[in-house]
Write a protein that holds these residues in place. Structure first.
Motif, mmCIF file in Angstrom:
data_model
loop_
_atom_site.group_PDB
_atom_site.id
_atom_site.type_symbol
_atom_site.label_atom_id
_atom_site.label_comp_id
_atom_site.label_asym_id
_atom_site.label_seq_id
_atom_site.Cartn_x
_atom_site.Cartn_y
_atom_site.Cartn_z
ATOM 1 N N GLU A 1 51.590 3.436 -36.755
ATOM 2 C CA GLU A 1 49.880 3.434 -37.044
ATOM 3 C C GLU A 1 49.414 4.495 -38.109
ATOM 4 O O GLU A 1 48.426 3.871 -38.934
ATOM 5 C CB GLU A 1 49.291 4.209 -35.985
ATOM 6 N N ILE A 2 50.335 5.348 -38.613
ATOM 7 C CA ILE A 2 49.865 6.309 -39.370
ATOM 8 C C ILE A 2 50.246 5.668 -40.763
ATOM 9 O O ILE A 2 49.294 5.413 -41.977
ATOM 10 C CB ILE A 2 50.679 7.620 -39.390
ATOM 11 N N GLU A 3 51.364 4.930 -40.727
ATOM 12 C CA GLU A 3 51.752 4.129 -41.934
ATOM 13 C C GLU A 3 50.774 3.016 -42.373
ATOM 14 O O GLU A 3 50.369 2.807 -43.429
ATOM 15 C CB GLU A 3 53.008 3.603 -42.015
ATOM 16 N N ALA A 4 50.150 2.271 -41.262
ATOM 17 C CA ALA A 4 49.324 1.394 -41.489
ATOM 18 C C ALA A 4 47.937 1.985 -42.085
ATOM 19 O O ALA A 4 47.260 1.101 -42.940
ATOM 20 C CB ALA A 4 49.061 0.639 -40.168
ATOM 21 N N GLU A 5 47.587 3.065 -41.766
ATOM 22 C CA GLU A 5 46.519 3.853 -42.449
ATOM 23 C C GLU A 5 46.591 4.434 -43.549
ATOM 24 O O GLU A 5 45.540 4.771 -44.249
ATOM 25 C CB GLU A 5 45.783 4.989 -41.322
ATOM 26 N N MET A 6 47.965 4.363 -44.176
ATOM 27 C CA MET A 6 48.077 5.004 -45.364
ATOM 28 C C MET A 6 47.381 4.536 -46.636
ATOM 29 O O MET A 6 46.653 5.357 -47.477
ATOM 30 C CB MET A 6 49.520 5.197 -45.594
ATOM 31 N N PRO A 7 47.013 3.330 -46.792
ATOM 32 C CA PRO A 7 46.086 2.782 -47.735
ATOM 33 C C PRO A 7 44.796 3.452 -47.669
ATOM 34 O O PRO A 7 44.241 3.667 -48.717
ATOM 35 C CB PRO A 7 46.156 1.236 -47.857
ATOM 36 N N LEU A 8 44.265 3.470 -46.599
ATOM 37 C CA LEU A 8 42.816 3.857 -46.514
ATOM 38 C C LEU A 8 43.048 5.463 -46.797
ATOM 39 O O LEU A 8 41.953 5.852 -47.523
ATOM 40 C CB LEU A 8 42.333 3.474 -45.117
ATOM 41 N N ILE A 9 43.622 6.104 -46.244
ATOM 42 C CA ILE A 9 43.848 7.527 -46.623
ATOM 43 C C ILE A 9 43.996 7.700 -48.082
ATOM 44 O O ILE A 9 43.106 8.377 -48.879
ATOM 45 C CB ILE A 9 44.920 8.356 -45.777
ATOM 46 N N VAL B 1 41.533 9.780 -50.608
ATOM 47 C CA VAL B 1 41.796 10.809 -51.597
ATOM 48 C C VAL B 1 41.612 10.547 -53.002
ATOM 49 O O VAL B 1 41.038 11.256 -53.663
ATOM 50 C CB VAL B 1 43.517 11.279 -51.318
ATOM 51 N N ASP B 2 41.751 9.343 -53.447
ATOM 52 C CA ASP B 2 41.299 8.931 -54.766
ATOM 53 C C ASP B 2 39.804 9.140 -55.163
ATOM 54 O O ASP B 2 39.418 9.342 -56.067
ATOM 55 C CB ASP B 2 41.995 7.278 -55.012
ATOM 56 N N ARG C 1 33.761 5.824 -64.616
ATOM 57 C CA ARG C 1 34.590 4.492 -64.329
ATOM 58 C C ARG C 1 35.372 4.703 -63.072
ATOM 59 O O ARG C 1 35.671 3.823 -62.325
ATOM 60 C CB ARG C 1 35.142 3.914 -65.561
ATOM 61 N N ALA C 2 36.174 5.794 -63.056
ATOM 62 C CA ALA C 2 37.234 6.186 -62.100
ATOM 63 C C ALA C 2 36.382 6.183 -60.791
ATOM 64 O O ALA C 2 37.050 5.746 -59.795
ATOM 65 C CB ALA C 2 38.001 7.393 -62.465
ATOM 66 N N HIS C 3 35.499 6.679 -60.669
ATOM 67 C CA HIS C 3 34.790 6.951 -59.498
ATOM 68 C C HIS C 3 34.294 5.416 -59.109
ATOM 69 O O HIS C 3 34.141 5.220 -57.802
ATOM 70 C CB HIS C 3 33.450 7.824 -59.628
ATOM 71 N N ARG C 4 33.868 4.731 -59.938
ATOM 72 C CA ARG C 4 33.425 3.480 -59.594
ATOM 73 C C ARG C 4 34.582 2.493 -58.906
ATOM 74 O O ARG C 4 34.405 1.850 -58.057
ATOM 75 C CB ARG C 4 32.549 2.667 -60.600
ATOM 76 N N ARG C 5 35.518 2.715 -59.657
ATOM 77 C CA ARG C 5 36.834 2.065 -59.305
ATOM 78 C C ARG C 5 37.245 2.468 -57.780
ATOM 79 O O ARG C 5 37.600 1.767 -56.964
ATOM 80 C CB ARG C 5 37.996 1.948 -60.255
ATOM 81 N N ALA C 6 37.295 3.877 -57.632
ATOM 82 C CA ALA C 6 37.879 4.452 -56.298
ATOM 83 C C ALA C 6 36.847 3.953 -55.178
ATOM 84 O O ALA C 6 37.354 3.691 -54.158
ATOM 85 C CB ALA C 6 37.899 5.968 -56.459
ATOM 86 N N MET C 7 35.553 4.069 -55.534
ATOM 87 C CA MET C 7 34.737 3.484 -54.567
ATOM 88 C C MET C 7 34.856 1.961 -54.038
ATOM 89 O O MET C 7 34.790 1.670 -52.973
ATOM 90 C CB MET C 7 33.126 3.707 -54.898
ATOM 91 N N SER C 8 34.935 1.157 -55.161
ATOM 92 C CA SER C 8 35.058 -0.290 -55.124
ATOM 93 C C SER C 8 36.624 -0.412 -54.065
ATOM 94 O O SER C 8 36.552 -1.101 -53.098
ATOM 95 C CB SER C 8 35.381 -0.888 -56.187
ATOM 96 N N ALA C 9 37.531 0.361 -54.394
ATOM 97 C CA ALA C 9 38.735 -0.146 -53.749
ATOM 98 C C ALA C 9 38.425 0.637 -52.226
ATOM 99 O O ALA C 9 39.025 -0.095 -51.499
ATOM 100 C CB ALA C 9 39.951 0.974 -54.363
ATOM 101 N N LEU C 10 37.935 1.560 -52.094
ATOM 102 C CA LEU C 10 37.810 2.168 -50.628
ATOM 103 C C LEU C 10 36.795 1.083 -49.935
ATOM 104 O O LEU C 10 37.092 0.650 -48.789
ATOM 105 C CB LEU C 10 37.224 3.362 -50.688
ATOM 106 N N LEU C 11 35.977 0.526 -50.726
ATOM 107 C CA LEU C 11 35.131 -0.236 -49.668
ATOM 108 C C LEU C 11 35.720 -1.746 -49.378
ATOM 109 O O LEU C 11 35.477 -2.320 -48.357
ATOM 110 C CB LEU C 11 33.664 -0.633 -50.564
ATOM 111 N N LEU C 12 36.676 -2.286 -50.335
ATOM 112 C CA LEU C 12 37.334 -3.345 -50.213
ATOM 113 C C LEU C 12 38.372 -3.179 -49.081
ATOM 114 O O LEU C 12 38.431 -4.275 -48.192
ATOM 115 C CB LEU C 12 38.205 -3.810 -51.539
ATOM 116 N N LEU C 13 38.816 -2.112 -49.078
ATOM 117 C CA LEU C 13 39.845 -1.763 -47.826
ATOM 118 C C LEU C 13 39.247 -1.899 -46.460
ATOM 119 O O LEU C 13 39.476 -2.090 -45.413
ATOM 120 C CB LEU C 13 40.470 -0.557 -48.115
#
Length: 87
Positions: free
Chosen positions: A12-20, A24-25, A44-56
């Motif tokens: 379960e922890i391993e499955a949550e690692m992309p979200l974690i 962090v990013d 730009r890094a903030h927008r990319r990080a936000m987009s990546a988190l929202l996508l997940l």
């Protein structure tokens, strides 16, 4: 008394690692923006990080919704309806 995590717990922890990692990013990107608000690359890094988190999060919500579908019922007795039921 301490107990070690089970294989299921570790899975379960391993499955949550992309979200974690995405969280962090995002925090790292927020720190960069707060440190230097005029830095275009930090923004730009903030927008990319936000987009990546929202996508997940959207992918996880879609996955959870697919698992929570209504049960399928099958008809076991096919007959014509009574006139009172059809009205």
């Amino acid at each position: 008394m301490e107990t070690d995590p089970t294989h299921s717990d570790l899975a379960e922890i391993e499955a949550e690692m992309p979200l974690i990692a995405a969280g962090v990013d995002l925090v790292d990107a927020e720190c960069r923006v707060l440190t230097n608000p005029a830095d275009v690359l930090a923004k730009r890094a903030h927008r990319r990080a936000m987009s990546a988190l929202l996508l997940l999060l959207v992918q996880q919500a879609n996955h959870d919704a697919a698992l929570a579908v209504a049960p399928v019922y099958t008809l076991t007795h096919l007959s014509s309806a009574d006139p009172a039921e059809a009205a």
